[in-house]
Design a protein around this motif. Sequence first.
Motif, PDB file in Angstrom:
ATOM      1  N   SER B  96       0.820  -1.208   0.000  1.00 12.56           N
ATOM      2  CA  SER B  96       0.000   0.000   0.000  1.00 12.56           C
ATOM      3  C   SER B  96       0.858   1.264   0.000  1.00 12.56           C
ATOM      4  O   SER B  96       0.409   2.330  -0.418  1.00 12.56           O
ATOM      5  N   ASP B  97       2.078   1.177   0.498  1.00 12.16           N
ATOM      6  CA  ASP B  97       2.932   2.356   0.535  1.00 12.16           C
ATOM      7  C   ASP B  97       3.683   2.562  -0.782  1.00 12.16           C
ATOM      8  O   ASP B  97       4.385   3.568  -0.946  1.00 12.16           O
ATOM      9  N   LEU B  98       3.542   1.633  -1.722  1.00 12.07           N
ATOM     10  CA  LEU B  98       4.338   1.707  -2.948  1.00 12.07           C
ATOM     11  C   LEU B  98       4.108   2.975  -3.771  1.00 12.07           C
ATOM     12  O   LEU B  98       5.059   3.517  -4.326  1.00 12.07           O
TER      13      LEU B  98
ATOM     14  N   ILE E  22      -5.130 -12.287   3.938  1.00  6.99           N
ATOM     15  CA  ILE E  22      -4.971 -11.319   2.843  1.00  6.99           C
ATOM     16  C   ILE E  22      -5.831 -10.101   3.149  1.00  6.99           C
ATOM     17  O   ILE E  22      -7.047 -10.218   3.323  1.00  6.99           O
ATOM     18  N   PHE E  23      -5.211  -8.929   3.225  1.00  9.83           N
ATOM     19  CA  PHE E  23      -5.940  -7.668   3.409  1.00  9.83           C
ATOM     20  C   PHE E  23      -6.202  -7.113   2.016  1.00  9.83           C
ATOM     21  O   PHE E  23      -5.277  -6.709   1.312  1.00  9.83           O
ATOM     22  N   CYS E  24      -7.472  -7.113   1.576  1.00 12.37           N
ATOM     23  CA  CYS E  24      -7.772  -6.837   0.157  1.00 12.37           C
ATOM     24  C   CYS E  24      -7.738  -5.356  -0.208  1.00 12.37           C
ATOM     25  O   CYS E  24      -7.561  -5.023  -1.390  1.00 12.37           O
ATOM     26  N   GLU E  25      -7.942  -4.482   0.755  1.00  5.44           N
ATOM     27  CA  GLU E  25      -8.003  -3.059   0.417  1.00  5.44           C
ATOM     28  C   GLU E  25      -6.720  -2.632  -0.285  1.00  5.44           C
ATOM     29  O   GLU E  25      -5.618  -2.845   0.222  1.00  5.44           O
ATOM     30  N   GLY E  26      -6.866  -2.031  -1.450  1.00  4.30           N
ATOM     31  CA  GLY E  26      -5.696  -1.567  -2.181  1.00  4.30           C
ATOM     32  C   GLY E  26      -5.076  -2.648  -3.052  1.00  4.30           C
ATOM     33  O   GLY E  26      -4.078  -2.413  -3.722  1.00  4.30           O
ATOM     34  N   ARG E  50     -11.721  -7.380   4.194  1.00  2.11           N
ATOM     35  CA  ARG E  50     -12.003  -6.173   3.410  1.00  2.11           C
ATOM     36  C   ARG E  50     -12.118  -6.507   1.920  1.00  2.11           C
ATOM     37  O   ARG E  50     -11.610  -5.782   1.063  1.00  2.11           O
ATOM     38  N   ALA E  51     -12.757  -7.638   1.654  1.00  2.00           N
ATOM     39  CA  ALA E  51     -12.892  -8.104   0.282  1.00  2.00           C
ATOM     40  C   ALA E  51     -14.194  -7.596  -0.321  1.00  2.00           C
ATOM     41  O   ALA E  51     -15.246  -7.678   0.309  1.00  2.00           O
ATOM     42  N   GLY E  52     -14.135  -7.074  -1.514  1.00  2.00           N
ATOM     43  CA  GLY E  52     -15.320  -6.647  -2.231  1.00  2.00           C
ATOM     44  C   GLY E  52     -15.824  -7.761  -3.136  1.00  2.00           C
ATOM     45  O   GLY E  52     -15.183  -8.803  -3.274  1.00  2.00           O
ATOM     46  N   ARG E  53     -16.956  -7.525  -3.746  1.00  6.67           N
ATOM     47  CA  ARG E  53     -17.559  -8.492  -4.661  1.00  6.67           C
ATOM     48  C   ARG E  53     -16.571  -8.866  -5.775  1.00  6.67           C
ATOM     49  O   ARG E  53     -16.454 -10.032  -6.158  1.00  6.67           O
ATOM     50  N   ALA E  54     -15.846  -7.876  -6.302  1.00  5.05           N
ATOM     51  CA  ALA E  54     -14.920  -8.144  -7.406  1.00  5.05           C
ATOM     52  C   ALA E  54     -13.802  -9.078  -6.963  1.00  5.05           C
ATOM     53  O   ALA E  54     -13.357  -9.947  -7.730  1.00  5.05           O
ATOM     54  N   HIS E  55     -13.325  -8.900  -5.741  1.00  2.02           N
ATOM     55  CA  HIS E  55     -12.292  -9.808  -5.238  1.00  2.02           C
ATOM     56  C   HIS E  55     -12.828 -11.231  -5.182  1.00  2.02           C
ATOM     57  O   HIS E  55     -12.162 -12.182  -5.585  1.00  2.02           O
ATOM     58  N   PHE E  56     -14.059 -11.349  -4.680  1.00  3.88           N
ATOM     59  CA  PHE E  56     -14.642 -12.687  -4.580  1.00  3.88           C
ATOM     60  C   PHE E  56     -14.795 -13.310  -5.966  1.00  3.88           C
ATOM     61  O   PHE E  56     -14.470 -14.484  -6.179  1.00  3.88           O
ATOM     62  N   ASP E  57     -15.296 -12.539  -6.922  1.00  2.00           N
ATOM     63  CA  ASP E  57     -15.502 -13.074  -8.272  1.00  2.00           C
ATOM     64  C   ASP E  57     -14.203 -13.616  -8.849  1.00  2.00           C
ATOM     65  O   ASP E  57     -14.172 -14.687  -9.473  1.00  2.00           O
TER      66      ASP E  57
END
Lengths: 223, 223, 223, 223, 223, 223, 223, 223
Positions: B96-98, E22-26, E50-57
């Motif tokens: 995230s800091d990249l 896995i922290f999905c944000e970003g 912090r996973a959104g629908r797109a991450h799940f897909d």
Amino acid sequence: MSREFVRVDLDRAARCGRAEAIFCEGKLPGEVAEIAGILRASGQPVLATRAGRAHFDAVVARFPEAVWHERARCLTIDGHPPVGNLTVGVVCAGTSDLPVADEAAVVLESFGHRVERITDVGVAGLHRLLGEQERLRSFAVLIVVAGMEGALPSVVAGLVDRPVIAVPTSIGYGANLGGLAALLGMLTSCSSKVTVVNIDNGFGAACAADAILRLAAVEKASV
Amino acid sequence: MSREFVRVDLDRAARCGRAEAIFCEGKLPGEVAEIAGILRASGQPVLATRAGRAHFDAVVARFPEAVWHERARCLTIDGHPPVGNLTVGVVCAGTSDLPVADEAAVVLESFGHRVERITDVGVAGLHRLLGEQERLRSFAVLIVVAGMEGALPSVVAGLVDRPVIAVPTSIGYGANLGGLAALLGMLTSCSSKVTVVNIDNGFGAACAADAILRLAAVEKASV
Amino acid sequence: MSREFVRVDLDRAARCGRAEAIFCEGKLPGEVAEIAGILRASGQPVLATRAGRAHFDAVVARFPEAVWHERARCLTIDGHPPVGNLTVGVVCAGTSDLPVADEAAVVLESFGHRVERITDVGVAGLHRLLGEQERLRSFAVLIVVAGMEGALPSVVAGLVDRPVIAVPTSIGYGANLGGLAALLGMLTSCSSKVTVVNIDNGFGAACAADAILRLAAVEKASV
Amino acid sequence: MSREFVRVDLDRAARCGRAEAIFCEGKLPGEVAEIAGILRASGQPVLATRAGRAHFDAVVARFPEAVWHERARCLTIDGHPPVGNLTVGVVCAGTSDLPVADEAAVVLESFGHRVERITDVGVAGLHRLLGEQERLRSFAVLIVVAGMEGALPSVVAGLVDRPVIAVPTSIGYGANLGGLAALLGMLTSCSSKVTVVNIDNGFGAACAADAILRLAAVEKASV
Amino acid sequence: MSREFVRVDLDRAARCGRAEAIFCEGKLPGEVAEIAGILRASGQPVLATRAGRAHFDAVVARFPEAVWHERARCLTIDGHPPVGNLTVGVVCAGTSDLPVADEAAVVLESFGHRVERITDVGVAGLHRLLGEQERLRSFAVLIVVAGMEGALPSVVAGLVDRPVIAVPTSIGYGANLGGLAALLGMLTSCSSKVTVVNIDNGFGAACAADAILRLAAVEKASV
Amino acid sequence: MSREFVRVDLDRAARCGRAEAIFCEGKLPGEVAEIAGILRASGQPVLATRAGRAHFDAVVARFPEAVWHERARCLTIDGHPPVGNLTVGVVCAGTSDLPVADEAAVVLESFGHRVERITDVGVAGLHRLLGEQERLRSFAVLIVVAGMEGALPSVVAGLVDRPVIAVPTSIGYGANLGGLAALLGMLTSCSSKVTVVNIDNGFGAACAADAILRLAAVEKASV
Amino acid sequence: MSREFVRVDLDRAARCGRAEAIFCEGKLPGEVAEIAGILRASGQPVLATRAGRAHFDAVVARFPEAVWHERARCLTIDGHPPVGNLTVGVVCAGTSDLPVADEAAVVLESFGHRVERITDVGVAGLHRLLGEQERLRSFAVLIVVAGMEGALPSVVAGLVDRPVIAVPTSIGYGANLGGLAALLGMLTSCSSKVTVVNIDNGFGAACAADAILRLAAVEKASV
Amino acid sequence: MSREFVRVDLDRAARCGRAEAIFCEGKLPGEVAEIAGILRASGQPVLATRAGRAHFDAVVARFPEAVWHERARCLTIDGHPPVGNLTVGVVCAGTSDLPVADEAAVVLESFGHRVERITDVGVAGLHRLLGEQERLRSFAVLIVVAGMEGALPSVVAGLVDRPVIAVPTSIGYGANLGGLAALLGMLTSCSSKVTVVNIDNGFGAACAADAILRLAAVEKASV
């Protein structure tokens, strides 16, 4: 419960080029004198910051050669050998900022550097500051100390090409918020190369300048 | 009311050693392209920061040699000639800091410096960081980028002798307060030589490193 | 629930020397047009601030003579008769501060005052500012608009004898805190005569300058 | 108006496993001695925190067996019987954090737990901390006390598998904001399992550790 | 500039007892899927927060057995084997706090723990909370999630003997300051054994509870 | 420069139903005695808040019937005639909150109201609070005083139907921020009918309760 | 994970005199409609606050008698029977504060109270406010809504003898800090009887007024 | 290290129309006396602000004509010649604000201006303020000093056409935040022409008023 004592890092001088400094706040006079004794016993110079009169009295009783820098609240015995021949400019706006500027200057001198001071060059009286332009440009590194709105580092950094380290001071009242106004001002400086240390942290600014000057000295020696 | 245009400081390169950078935020794509044109017309390299895709499209339409650094949000055309052979280490803890680390790196490269990156060395997994100690000690200046609690610069500064410039990032949530937690942490670092720039200000860190490296280069050349 | 409408203070012009201004934020385009109609019906000039394109469209449909000041986000129909022949200087550091500076300038012109603008005179490049000293000293009142560290009013106030009204802007990021850094900097200015208005409040600065100029005009007329 | 007295919860020991502790701040020495008397009369141990010398003098006059822990500002008479044989590690970075670390340790010992202390292991000198890795991993629960940037809990939590309770201290100045910098740093720690208590709250950290150890003891006993 | 990829710490499961989350944000959906693939290839369970629908897909396309926890914003594939038979109570006051409570619960289940939820027990309606006292006392560890004034953990901690981990949420408006009111309330709780994690940090609370439960399991197994 | 004296509003009693109260902070003992004299001369009762011992000494020397409420820091001479027969409950959690609770109670009694106090009913020990439910429901208005996390008003408001006025106190340390944590907690209370006054403002809470009780008395009398 | 539904407190009307209100923020339109259905099924009136158009559409589809209060963002079906014949004055300074004032008014009407509104009486134009003095004094309780500096409640409270509940609004910009300036101003009001609720919390102010009016009604009925 | 002394700007009177003022805070009594001596030696008046009794004693020992303004904490010797015949109104709400109001008044008188004071006209008692309307309208410039919620400048500015300079004071407690509540209130004033200076900065307000009056005097003289 017996009081375990702070470990003194005697190898620091060998490892980092300079001895450990003593931060006196929260330490008893006798403790400071004892640490000074350990450093002296291994042949190292002594630098103590945030030192009060009582700390000095305890130290000078054992080491009459100790020097007391009252306004800087520093105490020194000997110092490190000179590092190169570059000069640090310590610049501040008013008499109220002098204790912090002095701390930076005393620390740098103890570390083996040349220091020149310019005081009373606030941004509300530009003619004084502009009259010092040539000197400002002669410094290898500049430490700029300012309270209130903390605008001096921005202006100075616009006049020189060298690294500028900004030190906010807690001088002021009301919206100054104990130095936060100056700190925020310096962090959002429109002069892009300014870096900042904590409020009233003359010691930290001196350490950062020392690291820059040692790098320059190593580079020069490497030719 | 016609729109008076920003004055481009073409003498900056002569005066300060490097051309003026373009800060794209709040500028229209056409304006950035026009400033780029003025700089190119006088034979200067172009560096634009906080550049979006639209800014790049406007510039590349006129200067096909323009390069787009997406994650760094920078745009460059040519660069300055190399300044010495010292290397800046740009260190950060996580992916995230990249973007901020990249901005610092791209700016330094555009200014004529060598850069090496170390990523994914957060303080919660010291083994990775300690495995890079030798590389860390090989850098002349270190830019350490960190979000969350901003502890990385303190730890890195304890491992090296060289100047450390800390860049807090706005990565985090809640008590992070948009990067303020990391900023305050870096300002109160227990490693005395750390200096700090504004949140997400990779550009400022690069400018400060540039000033240090130019001083070292001048010293070396002065022998 | 029927919507009771804002009462328009038609006597304000008689009572205070100038008509009521319309603050468009939170008002529908039709509402602004209706208030404009009431003011026009009683023969008064119209000044609307924080006006968007939609507000202008609604007004110009009824009053084709309406003028749109896009960057200032202002809308005017006619203006007040000239008040004296003094000039207000509206000074700012960079292009990002122009919307706020423009709002102050458009409002003052609508109130019947002369305005001159000086832009791009940031404190990090003193040579530009110093090149404008003579003009700065020719103004009766100065409105100085600045974001980031907000140092410009301190420096300008040190160069002139006249009232200086400082307007912080929300330009910046991170430690800028949405303009708070500039605001605090201006409030703690080392130039004692600086007074301050709210962040981005070009309108308020213009109203304060208007009150000063009307006082001066009354004094002149009283001889 | 006669002063109604604080009700002492004598059933707490039966209900919760340990007696009520006395928080001395804001209580008169005589009041503390009286509460101590009530607890002793029902055969319970006494633990008083935030106790000054005057509080101790009042208590020791009645109970000569009272013990004074000066740096921890605690006062104890007897203690609870041992709870299991697990050890809590109380870790801190510097001598200034010792009063808070001591409070945590004295409270835990009074509650019947084993405590070991590690001091002077700041993150700016990793070699000391790494030299203690084995001991750190031997603790069942760790209380990590740190001022300034508060980075120590993040680093320690990365080295061990056990629960880590972080205690920020108010040690520092300027941007430290009375301990808020350390508090925010700990809350945004990149080590996910760190939990945090209030600034200088060694007592709270000890209570949380006590609850964990009692759970573990119950589990062990349940086999 | 090619994108260097985040290093996956595959040894974590062996070293710490559970795989890296896995922290999905970003992170881009494809990146999350790729990390999931690396974890699966080495036989480890997957937990993404912090996973959104797109991450799940992106993940379910490769791993049809992936499970989507919508309100918790978590994604799991398999889980860790059970750790002991203790139960964590996840308690919250209202429907708005459910996403954070769910995150804590899903993470704990993925880590191999039993979880029970109690919702809708706000302090303004004590009768509901008191009706659950017996269940509250049956939990080994309690995670208490609350927004607004954040009073629930204080009240719950007064009813039970076990460790209480408080999670403030950003639910609220105005003086809530994005969750700061709840955070400060929990830190200054009058129930001494409450510890706190960052705002909305259900994951961190689960990790802290996990460390406590693993300690208890080790103790039990050590008999 | 002679010292112009504060004007005493003798008509207040006639206009508002009660005499003006004297706020002693920043007033000299002699000034308070003089104002007391003016009020007595016109036959009015005296109520002075934030009164120190010196203020009382100056007043009692002239008016031996003056009463000193030490913990409440109030001074009274006579009082207003009774207003109705409703009772205000003044509730607080611990001994540290008593000075503020006492101020509210003394002021209300001086205004002619009945007061009952419930102390030591903190939210961490619900059984004490629940044991007082019947009394709580018997009050016409409740003033709930609390420091630390300030949760007590939320809980009390959930148990009663009558108006609840919350008073945060500055009791606490660290994240308490001088009472701000309690203040923010009360403002974001999940019990919708709670209203709040300034930190430590027992006087203001009493004035608000007085206004409510006078309305109720008027209503009753109007039948 | 199936979604457990919020428990509807149907006994509230019996217990407290009025039905539970629905807070729509964070609830789906269908959920609001379902709760409305449950309330209607037990013969209770419906009041939903912070309701958007979509919430209304979902409810009106099932209950054509539902009423939409757009600016107040409220939705009502029926209301409670009248409580006494006292009138609440809802006072505000400008059109921007109307949504919050409307919320307070709609809620009070739904609770069975009489409401009168006074708008456009800002402190910068005292003549309008003074022109309404008689009406102000006719109200049993006053709810005063104000943004910006939040001075209106202080001024109004100086003109009347009845309880004044102040509601700060988030109207403003810059130093307004999202309503904090108004909130702090109201809490530090020089009019001692003002009490305050959270920013934009028209609902809370109405609930507090309702509790006062019910008390007065009970008193009247008790004769 | 010898102490370099503050440079006295003797040309200021010629350059700006008035001599440099001495800010005593942080200066020793002897230093203030010495600066006074330098100013007197060049025939200039002396004005020292934030002066304590010790500063006065040191000065009066050398200059028996020195005058001590105790409440204003000012010290004067002579003053500047009168500037025009306009009057500044210094208005404040209560006795606690008098020290700041006095500082403004003494400074203005020393600068050669006429001053009239109105005190005890708080917004909670409008009848007093309205009784002074005619006088308020007779002033050329108004300095309005207020603590607590800082509402007075908004109200006054609505009653007059002339420039209004607002001075927040640190009078208050709790949510007053050392004067920040008043400062924020003044910055967000609904009266558009109010400008603001730092908390307790009576000196700055006087300097700003002085600049306005000198402009008016120049205009009058220019006819």
